[in-house]
Scaffold this motif. Structure first.
Motif, short mmCIF file in Angstrom:
data_model
loop_
_atom_site.label_atom_id
_atom_site.label_comp_id
_atom_site.label_asym_id
_atom_site.label_seq_id
_atom_site.Cartn_x
_atom_site.Cartn_y
_atom_site.Cartn_z
N GLU A 43 0.84 -1.20 0.00
CA GLU A 43 0.00 0.00 0.00
C GLU A 43 0.88 1.26 0.00
O GLU A 43 1.73 1.43 0.88
CB GLU A 43 -0.93 -0.01 1.22
N TYR A 117 -4.63 6.10 0.42
CA TYR A 117 -4.52 5.66 1.82
C TYR A 117 -5.03 4.22 1.84
O TYR A 117 -5.82 3.84 0.95
CB TYR A 117 -5.46 6.48 2.72
N THR A 121 -10.10 4.82 -2.33
CA THR A 121 -11.09 5.85 -2.63
C THR A 121 -12.44 5.55 -1.96
O THR A 121 -13.29 6.43 -1.87
CB THR A 121 -11.20 6.01 -4.15
N THR A 585 -18.19 0.58 -9.01
CA THR A 585 -17.38 -0.15 -8.02
C THR A 585 -17.94 -1.54 -7.71
O THR A 585 -17.16 -2.49 -7.51
CB THR A 585 -17.23 0.69 -6.74
C1 LIG Z 1 -16.16 11.46 -4.87
C2 LIG Z 1 -16.27 10.03 -5.34
C3 LIG Z 1 -17.48 9.34 -5.16
C4 LIG Z 1 -17.60 8.03 -5.63
N1 LIG Z 1 -18.79 7.38 -5.44
C5 LIG Z 1 -18.96 6.16 -5.96
C6 LIG Z 1 -20.20 5.48 -5.82
O1 LIG Z 1 -21.15 5.99 -5.21
N2 LIG Z 1 -20.34 4.27 -6.38
C7 LIG Z 1 -19.34 3.69 -7.08
O2 LIG Z 1 -19.56 2.60 -7.63
N3 LIG Z 1 -18.13 4.28 -7.19
C8 LIG Z 1 -17.92 5.49 -6.64
N4 LIG Z 1 -16.70 6.10 -6.75
C9 LIG Z 1 -15.60 5.35 -7.37
C10 LIG Z 1 -14.95 4.41 -6.37
O3 LIG Z 1 -14.47 5.12 -5.27
C11 LIG Z 1 -13.79 3.65 -7.05
O4 LIG Z 1 -14.31 2.98 -8.19
C12 LIG Z 1 -13.17 2.60 -6.16
O5 LIG Z 1 -12.82 3.09 -4.90
C13 LIG Z 1 -11.92 2.04 -6.85
O6 LIG Z 1 -11.35 1.05 -6.04
P1 LIG Z 1 -9.87 0.52 -6.29
O7 LIG Z 1 -9.56 -0.41 -5.20
O8 LIG Z 1 -9.76 0.05 -7.69
O9 LIG Z 1 -8.97 1.82 -6.24
P2 LIG Z 1 -8.65 2.80 -4.99
O10 LIG Z 1 -9.83 2.83 -4.08
O11 LIG Z 1 -8.20 4.06 -5.57
O12 LIG Z 1 -7.50 2.05 -4.25
C14 LIG Z 1 -6.23 1.88 -4.83
C15 LIG Z 1 -5.23 1.70 -3.71
O13 LIG Z 1 -3.96 1.45 -4.29
C16 LIG Z 1 -2.99 2.23 -3.63
N5 LIG Z 1 -1.92 2.49 -4.59
C17 LIG Z 1 -1.95 3.32 -5.66
N6 LIG Z 1 -0.77 3.29 -6.30
C18 LIG Z 1 0.01 2.41 -5.65
C19 LIG Z 1 1.34 1.95 -5.83
N7 LIG Z 1 2.09 2.36 -6.85
N8 LIG Z 1 1.86 1.08 -4.92
C20 LIG Z 1 1.11 0.63 -3.88
N9 LIG Z 1 -0.16 1.04 -3.68
C21 LIG Z 1 -0.70 1.90 -4.55
C22 LIG Z 1 -3.73 3.49 -3.23
O14 LIG Z 1 -3.07 4.15 -2.18
C23 LIG Z 1 -5.09 2.93 -2.83
O15 LIG Z 1 -5.13 2.54 -1.49
C24 LIG Z 1 -16.53 7.40 -6.28
C25 LIG Z 1 -15.30 8.08 -6.42
C26 LIG Z 1 -15.18 9.38 -5.98
C27 LIG Z 1 -13.89 10.10 -6.19
#
Ligand SMILES: Cc1cc2nc3c(=O)[nH]c(=O)nc-3n(C[C@H](O)[C@H](O)[C@H](O)COP(=O)(O)OP(=O)(O)OC[C@H]3O[C@@H](n4cnc5c(N)ncnc54)[C@H](O)[C@@H]3O)c2cc1C
Ligand code: SF4
Length: 615
Positions: A43, A117, A121, A585
């Motif tokens: 992370e 974090y 997201t 998501t």
């Molecule tokens: C304001 C807002 C509202 C939203 N509301 C909705 C909703 O209502 N419904 C919905 O379906 N979606 C919603 N979304 C979208 C949703 O938040 C994302 O689709 C989802 O959180 C993506 O999950 P993820 O695990 O792919 O990425 P993330 O949640 O971005 O997690 C990625 C993780 O990887 C880590 N990381 C990044 N780069 C590296 C690296 N090089 N090395 C190690 N770790 C790394 C980051 O720190 C993070 O912890 C919303 C987004 C926003 C901005």
């Protein structure tokens, strides 16, 4: 899950190394651990939110912030930088970069952000958890647009069911059984649907049984409850009558079992009644999942002899404001990238792997959002309940998709908070008119209690020009690449905006709502057929490593495995072939569960290749 220091954790070999501890990484880790696979979670950010005291500090940051944007509670960390709404600006070639993390080449700014974090997201998402429609998986065969997914709703829906359990979704099957969405006999969501707000009701009555006609097809305008990953009332019929136990706040299990309805879901739920990925992280098996925080993956290492990914180079830092770091190599039989679409693509490009199709980083999507707003005749008391509890879903499908984008209409419960910054904006305006005391109070009550807004999420295709690239001249303090983004809203979506505006006008008229939508020329905008539109980012990063059934036109196969490296998986919304109109998501989470199943199978078949000592 246990948290360890980099030095100790990275000295061992794992079954699976996962990059990113957001929802996709957390689900993948938890599922693999349940199958006794040893997992290392890397992370980039810290795990502050896992302690309730620190989470409370996030809340304090939010209360104190003058501009309350999604990033306000989560302080900037230069070693793992994140985009921020307040610093999104274009940098034309040859000019000094605009402040912020992204280098945006335009022609339009990509307006969405994410959080780096542990928990990712989902720390500031809204929690809307709709499924995609069956027809969303077949855009090419039905409408001649983009590509079909290598999956069909019918075979994929069992992963949706598992994702709905993981996220704890509140919804009613009777509401969601529209336009081909099917559920097994007896299926119910973990929790009952949340009650409609008074704002929802202002639309529901006049629109019940009404249609909007488009190309000779009738599109229902009924108001439908929105599935939400937030705690409501558990459905005792769930899981064959076993029921569902809502998951409360991380670090303070006594709270968060019910939504309190205080409308601050974005950017932070004070009680964690809304799902966040930290809940999945802490639920994963302690013995099998090791997480290292403040550890940024910077490059994938390739074994040229067998074409497999042999390790992940990481940069481990002690203090966020200090670029001093140590470099380690994380090793596992399988590597899964769960760092979200932009970071996944960046990492692949920085490593020169997995790109035989030339499509890594290409076709990133969002749901560009049209806001419309107005005043009802009667008081509807916004700013109560979650930010959205219902929507109008009838324009998510139809033959028109062969010409222009579909869209879903989210009904907001926070007045004009998003488009105008209400109620602060209203105070400012009335004071500007020299209204004070009782007069000011009356004017505010009169206006704010009647405010409604639509957030219209417009479908976007994986346009070739919309892409993430890297450029050696743009790096962060640890020397990692900053994302360079090219983004536009193409005619397919622009025409969808124009249609969405017409539909919004028709609905406001039928509901007796006075339209107050205003065009702000100083905010990001485009025109279509001479009509100007502002657009918002929905935060819905999708695409960039799309899945497909042909290695020449996709980056991963139907198992989310890279076509080029059979031990590399790209997991999450970046693998979505097309965007549909549902908030993505839940679909990403379902893909993550599918990937966990396929990785487990793949490990079972490749034990002979496993090397080193397991953690
Ligand atoms: C304001 C807002 C509202 C939203 N509301 C909705 C909703 O209502 N419904 C919905 O379906 N979606 C919603 N979304 C979208 C949703 O938040 C994302 O689709 C989802 O959180 C993506 O999950 P993820 O695990 O792919 O990425 P993330 O949640 O971005 O997690 C990625 C993780 O990887 C880590 N990381 C990044 N780069 C590296 C690296 N090089 N090395 C190690 N770790 C790394 C980051 O720190 C993070 O912890 C919303 C987004 C926003 C901005
Ligand atoms: S309305 Fe309040 S309690 Fe409910 S999910 Fe949103 S922020 Fe949390």
């Amino acid at each position: 899950m246990k948290i360890e220091k980099a030095e100790a954790a990275l000295s061992r070999h794992y079954d699976v190394v996962i990059v990113g501890a957001g929802i996709m990484g957390a689900i993948l880790a938890r599922r693999l651990a349940e199958n006794k696979r040893r997992v290392l979670l890397l992370e980039a950010g810290n795990g502050a939110g896992l302690s309730y005291d620190n989470y409370s500090q996030f809340l304090e940051n939010y209360y104190r912030a003058s501009a309350k944007v999604p990033q306000s509670p989560y302080p900037e960390n230069p070693d793992a930088p994140q985009p921020d709404e307040l610093t999104i600006g274009l940098t034309p070639p040859g000019q000094e970069p605009a402040p912020g993390y992204f280098i945006q080449r335009g022609p339009l700014p990509y307006r969405s952000t994410y959080t780096r974090y542990a928990g990712g997201t989902t720390l500031h998402w809204l929690g809307t958890s709709l499924r995609m429609l069956p027809e969303d998986f077949r855009m090419q065969s039905l409408y001649g647009q983009a590509q079909d997914w290598p999956l069909a709703y019918e075979s994929f829906s069992r992963y949706y069911e598992q994702a709905e359990w993981e996220l704890g979704v509140s919804a009613d099957v009777e509401d969601q059984s529209y336009h081909g969405q099917q559920f097994p006999p007896g299926y119910v969501y973990p929790m009952h649907g949340l009650p409609p707000s008074l704002v929802d009701q202002a639309f529901a009555e006049p629109l019940r049984g009404q249609f909007y006609e488009l190309d000779g097809q009738r599109h229902p305008l009924d108001v439908i409850g929105t599935p939400a990953a937030r705690n409501g009332i558990p459905n005792p019929r769930y899981n064959g009558g076993k029921g569902y136990q809502p998951v409360g706040a991380v670090g303070s299990r006594a709270i968060g079992h019910r939504c309190m309805g205080n409308t601050s879901c974005v950017p932070i739920c004070p009680v964690q009644a809304k799902y966040n990925a930290m809940k999945t992280l802490v639920a994963s098996k302690h013995d099998y999942v090791t997480m290292v925080t403040q550890c940024v993956a910077s490059r994938l290492l390739l074994d040229p002899d067998n074409g497999r990914i042999s390790g992940v180079e990481v940069k481990s830092y002690d203090r966020p404001n200090d670029p001093a770091h140590k470099v380690y190599i994380a090793r596992g039989d399988i590597v899964a990238l769960c760092a979200a679409p932009v970071e996944n693509a960046k990492l692949m490009l920085a490593s020169g792997v997995g790109n035989s199709s030339g499509l890594v980083g290409v076709g990133i999507m969002d749901h560009p959002e049209l806001l419309t707003w107005g005043l009802t005749q009667q008081q509807v008391w916004p700013f109560r309940g979650p930010i959205a509890t219902s929507g109008i879903e009838g324009l998510r499908w139809g033959d028109f998709r062969s010409r222009h984008a579909s869209f879903r209409i989210e009904i907001g419960n926070e007045g004009w908070g998003w488009p105008t910054g209400s109620p602060g904006y209203d105070v400012q305006e009335f004071v500007g008119q020299n209204l004070w005391g009782k007069q000011l109070q009356r004017s505010l009550i009169e206006r704010v209690t009647r405010q409604v807004r639509f957030g219209i999420l417009v479908e976007q295709l994986p346009e070739a020009g919309n892409r993430v690239v890297i450029d050696p001249q743009y790096r962060d303090p640890l020397g990692n690449f900053r994302p360079v983004i090219h983004y536009d809203v193409g005619d397919y979506s622009r025409a969808g905006f124009a249609k969405a505006r017409e539909v919004s006008n028709a609905i406001f008229q039928r509901c007796g709502i006075a339209d107050h939508t205003t065009f702000f020329p100083d905010q990001p905008n485009f025109s279509y057929a001479g009509q100007p539109f502002n657009y918002q980012g929905a935060g819905h990063y999708m695409g960039g490593h799309r899945m497909g059934s042909d290695r020449n036109t996709s980056v991963v196969d139907a198992n989310l495995c890279s076509w080029d490296h059979n031990n590399l998986y790209l997991v999450g919304c970046g693998s979505m072939t097309t965007s549909g109109t549902s908030n993505p998501t839940l679909t990403g989470a379902a893909l993550s569960i599918l990937a966990a199943e396929r990785i487990h199978q793949a490990l079972g078949n490749t034990q002979a290749i496993a090397t080193g000592v397991s953690a």
